[in-house]
Design an enzyme around this catalytic site. Sequence first.
Site, PDB file in Angstrom:
ATOM      1  N   HIS A 183      -5.556  -3.008  -2.596  1.00 49.94           N
ATOM      2  CA  HIS A 183      -5.166  -1.982  -3.928  1.00 49.94           C
ATOM      3  C   HIS A 183      -5.003  -2.567  -5.381  1.00 49.94           C
ATOM      4  CE1 HIS A 183      -4.076   1.262  -1.010  1.00 49.94           C
ATOM      5  NE2 HIS A 183      -3.805   0.321  -0.384  1.00 49.94           N
ATOM      6  N   LYS A 231     -11.953   1.264  -1.834  1.00 45.64           N
ATOM      7  CA  LYS A 231     -10.857   1.903  -2.871  1.00 45.64           C
ATOM      8  C   LYS A 231     -11.555   1.951  -4.075  1.00 45.64           C
ATOM      9  CE  LYS A 231      -7.679   1.322   0.899  1.00 45.64           C
ATOM     10  NZ  LYS A 231      -6.844   0.366   1.912  1.00 45.64           N
ATOM     11  N   SER A 247       0.701  -1.351  -0.007  1.00 46.35           N
ATOM     12  CA  SER A 247      -0.239   0.089  -0.123  1.00 46.35           C
ATOM     13  C   SER A 247       0.760   1.267   0.000  1.00 46.35           C
ATOM     14  CB  SER A 247      -1.106   0.130   1.212  1.00 46.35           C
ATOM     15  OG  SER A 247      -0.264  -0.121   2.440  1.00 46.35           O
TER      16      SER A 247
HETATM   17  C1  LIG Z   1      -6.849   0.230   3.326  1.00 45.26           C
HETATM   18  C2  LIG Z   1      -6.288  -0.985   3.397  1.00 45.26           C
HETATM   19  C3  LIG Z   1      -6.807  -1.845   4.369  1.00 45.26           C
HETATM   20  C4  LIG Z   1      -8.091  -1.486   5.317  1.00 45.26           C
HETATM   21  O1  LIG Z   1      -9.157  -1.713   4.502  1.00 45.26           O
HETATM   22  P1  LIG Z   1     -10.408  -0.588   5.004  1.00 45.26           P
HETATM   23  O2  LIG Z   1     -11.771  -1.059   4.429  1.00 45.26           O
HETATM   24  O3  LIG Z   1     -10.076   0.934   4.720  1.00 45.26           O
HETATM   25  O4  LIG Z   1     -10.491  -0.896   6.489  1.00 45.26           O
HETATM   26  C5  LIG Z   1      -6.111  -3.330   4.799  1.00 45.26           C
HETATM   27  N1  LIG Z   1      -5.223  -3.758   3.853  1.00 45.26           N
HETATM   28  C6  LIG Z   1      -4.629  -2.873   3.088  1.00 45.26           C
HETATM   29  C7  LIG Z   1      -3.443  -3.180   2.295  1.00 45.26           C
HETATM   30  C8  LIG Z   1      -5.094  -1.505   2.888  1.00 45.26           C
HETATM   31  O5  LIG Z   1      -4.414  -0.644   1.870  1.00 45.26           O
END
Ligand SMILES: *Cc1c(COP(=O)(O)O)cnc(C)c1O
Length: 383
Positions: free
Chosen positions: A206, A234, A178
């Site tokens: 992602h 996302k 990330s």
């Molecule tokens: C954003 C993210 C999460 C958390 O997900 P949410 O739905 O925002 O709680 C978990 N793992 C990774 C790699 C992320 O980038």
Amino acid sequence: MPFTALAADLDARRATHLYRQRRIVQGPQGAQIDVDGRRLANFCSNDYLGLANHPDIVAAAQAGAARWGVGSGASHLVCGHTAAHEAMETRLAAFVGKPAALSLATGYMANLAAVTALVGRGDAIFADKLNHASLNDACQLSNAAFKRFAHNDLEQLERLLATTDARRRLIVVDAVFSMDGDCAPLAEIIRLAERYDAWVYADDAHGFGVLGEGRGSAVGIDSPRLIYMATLGKAAGVAGAFIAAEPVVIDYLVNTARPYIYTTAAPALLAEAVLVSVDLIEREGWRRERLNEHIATLRAALVSTPAQLLPSHTPIQPLLVADSAVALALADGLRDAGHWVAAIRPPTVPTPRLRICLSAAHMAADVAKLGADLAGLLNGHVK
Ligand SMILES: *Cc1c(COP(=O)(O)O)cnc(C)c1O
């Protein structure tokens, strides 16, 4: 004052450029965003496909509220699991090529739920050092032995696997990292899992929607050992997360995963929104094509600057800098030029950086201007 120690800690953060504060956004996500009374070009959102404010998805959420109301009333195991949740899970499993799926309210909870349910005392986790914080928290909470390997170092992973006597072995990785934007070599990791009788948990927060024609990083990997997780806030532009795996794994999570069992189901209107989002992800390949053009444009604009982008072909394009003060100064300079880019600092990452996020919502001119303005700042700021 009972909280003097907390105030002193915050002062220390300010002095070392690590203090964080929230900025107040006045409208929906998009290529332009209204923040603190200004309109800025938004290069820090994970809305990679430009779906977070898509009219069809908004309409599905509105129709979902009309049909299901707002609150879900209870947890999934009591009376909160609707036909909308069920349809979303079926659709998501088929879309990523897995036999079953389970939806959760957030990705953070999905990671806590899966990892703590699957391994415990007497078991071992093998985790990449650059995994997301939510995975690290999940691994720690699980009480399994927590062994970390250097980023994408499969030789070290193999040495750890070869010398463990743990009952269950779980390899845990971000599929797309990330804060670096690069990918885990999932196919090779699955081969190691087969050789050493391990399971693989891949967090594709992602990659889902973006890679594999939208089906994510694990497309084409057909192994029952893979437990696939992706988030829906996302690229999918909504909220929530899902885990896709063999039916026995999903059934086991329903029966044992505490962060799944002891929480209220997400509103059904979100499931209705996700169903429309998945249709758009599947149908509108132009969004990924445009995103890839933007990635190429930005990288070309910064080839000869003093600081370099990390090698990444995903919408996460990080630019590493020497210290947090430089990261903040660059972010401030970009804001003066009308761009919003996040400066990410320790302890979120070991090395301070600008984390530039590109989106299909951007126009070619937005990305070209960012590249030109950032190149100008770098030539001035960074030696
Ligand atoms: C954003 C993210 C999460 C958390 O997900 P949410 O739905 O925002 O709680 C978990 N793992 C990774 C790699 C992320 O980038």
